[in-house]
Design a protein around this motif. Structure first.
Motif, PDB file in Angstrom:
ATOM      1  N   GLU A 180      42.203  33.129  38.750  1.00  0.00           N
ATOM      2  CA  GLU A 180      41.566  34.382  38.329  1.00  0.00           C
ATOM      3  C   GLU A 180      42.245  34.915  37.079  1.00  0.00           C
ATOM      4  O   GLU A 180      43.484  35.007  37.037  1.00  0.00           O
ATOM      5  CB  GLU A 180      41.658  35.425  39.448  1.00  0.00           C
ATOM      6  N   ASN A 202      36.838  39.065  36.068  1.00  0.00           N
ATOM      7  CA  ASN A 202      36.440  40.362  36.630  1.00  0.00           C
ATOM      8  C   ASN A 202      35.452  41.053  35.693  1.00  0.00           C
ATOM      9  O   ASN A 202      35.704  41.168  34.495  1.00  0.00           O
ATOM     10  CB  ASN A 202      37.664  41.255  36.806  1.00  0.00           C
ATOM     11  N   GLU A 235      33.571  38.178  39.177  1.00  0.00           N
ATOM     12  CA  GLU A 235      33.960  39.058  40.277  1.00  0.00           C
ATOM     13  C   GLU A 235      33.429  40.462  40.042  1.00  0.00           C
ATOM     14  O   GLU A 235      33.695  41.071  39.006  1.00  0.00           O
ATOM     15  CB  GLU A 235      35.491  39.091  40.412  1.00  0.00           C
ATOM     16  N   ASP A 285      34.462  41.277  44.979  1.00  0.00           N
ATOM     17  CA  ASP A 285      35.904  41.555  44.942  1.00  0.00           C
ATOM     18  C   ASP A 285      36.229  42.735  45.859  1.00  0.00           C
ATOM     19  O   ASP A 285      35.374  43.594  46.092  1.00  0.00           O
ATOM     20  CB  ASP A 285      36.284  41.898  43.494  1.00  0.00           C
ATOM     21  N   LYS A 332      35.652  38.239  48.743  1.00  0.00           N
ATOM     22  CA  LYS A 332      37.110  38.285  48.637  1.00  0.00           C
ATOM     23  C   LYS A 332      37.636  39.407  49.525  1.00  0.00           C
ATOM     24  O   LYS A 332      37.272  40.570  49.343  1.00  0.00           O
ATOM     25  CB  LYS A 332      37.537  38.503  47.185  1.00  0.00           C
TER      26      LYS A 332
HETATM   27 MG    MG Z   1      39.378  40.283  40.931  1.00  0.00          MG
END
Ligand code: MG
Ligand code: C2E
Ligand code: MG
Ligand code: MG
Length: 285
Positions: free
Chosen positions: A59, A121, A153, A183, A204
């Motif tokens: 990530e 993200n 995400e 997320d 997640k």
């Molecule tokens: Mg994240």
């Protein structure tokens, strides 16, 4: 005027913290200068297979080494960038840089190993901006990275602004093979019915639900999330795994993947390559 409104918004969005007269440091001009001066950089946190310990991806997490403020964490400057209108320029840089590194990883990965993905993200504004999905795909085309190796995400809050633009971006991305990850799952306000309406690939588990697993104590939310993911046919990744006990608890309940300090802190791309792609033995367990 616009600047005044941005500052007001910055005060509201600061995640519970009251942010005063700090909004200026993340103005579009400041962020552009910072990008030009190399003040922003990415760290990558491996996502590992809980059984084999091998990395399936990483990530991208942005950092700002500010000339006077020092190292500023994203939880502080991302909301300011959102409020001041500089998120688009920063977000584009994050996307370009993340995808370029993932294209490197693909070249460096041994031919007999599964390719690794990169997770990026998306902030609420990015996801709601027209052309976001197309931009991600254009970077994939430029670098030759298959879109299937990119994960975006999003949070429940980001999806709360369920505009036509958000839906269009998700449709464009998924249509090209990009995976969508939810997320910090469990910390937002989305209902279960809402969850089944969104086209998702990954859940997640928020780190707060992993942190409670200690000395024989269970995490009902983590447990439910793993079951929910299985029911919905989604992949599940536990965030913030710090102890072997947490990893074992998650493994026993059928969680397949994890991120956390137990495996690695977020590190520069070169270190990720060295420890997880070239010398696989460094990965645990
Ligand atoms: Mg994240
Ligand atoms: P996130 O996406 O949920 O990222 C996970 C955060 O948990 C990261 O904090 C990571 O460093 C931290 N973390 C990872 N493993 C552990 C662990 O074992 N224990 C603990 N206590 N923490 C762990 P970081 O890097 O400070 O990022 C915070 C948030 O900032 C991210 O949460 C994400 O929402 C946002 N963010 C970071 N980079 C970007 C970006 O490029 N764009 C956008 N829009 N948001 C970003
Ligand atoms: Mg998270
Ligand atoms: Mg988070």
């Amino acid at each position: 005027g616009r600047a005044g409104k941005s500052l007001f918004e910055a005060q509201r969005v600061g995640r519970g913290k009251i942010v005063t007269h700090g909004g200026y440091y993340a103005s579009p001009a400041a962020v552009r200068d910072g990008l030009r001066n190399g003040e922003f950089f990415l760290h990558f946190q491996p996502v590992v297979d809980l059984v084999t310990g091998a990395a399936i991806g990483a990530e991208a997490l942005v950092r700002w080494q500010h000339p006077t403020r020092g190292l500023v964490p994203p939880a502080e400057f991302i909301p300011l960038c959102e409020a001041s209108g500089s998120m688009e320029v920063l977000g584009h840089w994050v996307i370009r840089e993340s995808i370029a590194r993932a294209a490197d990883w693909r070249r460096l990965r041994r031919w007999d190993r599964e390719p690794v993905s990169v997770s990026i993200n998306a902030s609420a504004r990015e996801l709601a901006s027209t052309g976001y999905g197309a931009y991600v795909l254009a970077e994939c085309a430029d670098t030759g990275l298959p879109p299937g190796l990119v994960r975006i995400e999003v949070t429940e809050t980001d999806l709360g602004t369920d505009t036509a633009a958000v839906r269009a971006n998700i449709r464009i991305l998924r249509g090209a093979g990009v995976l969508i990850s939810m997320d910090d799952f469990g910390t937002g306000h989305s209902s279960l019915s809402r969850l089944t309406e969104i086209d998702l690939d990954v859940l997640k588990i928020d780190q707060s639900f992993v942190a409670v697993i200690e000395s024989g104590r269970d995490s009902p939310v983590a447990d439910l999330t793993i079951k929910l993911a299985a029911t919905l046919g989604l992949q599940v990744i536990a965030e913030g795994v710090e102890t072997e006990e947490q990893a074992e608890w998650l493994r026993q309940r059928g969680c397949s993947f994890a991120q956390g300090y137990l495996y690695s802190r977020p590190v520069p791309s070169d270190e990720f390559v060295e420890r997880f792609l070239v010398h696989r033995s460094a990965a645990r367990p």
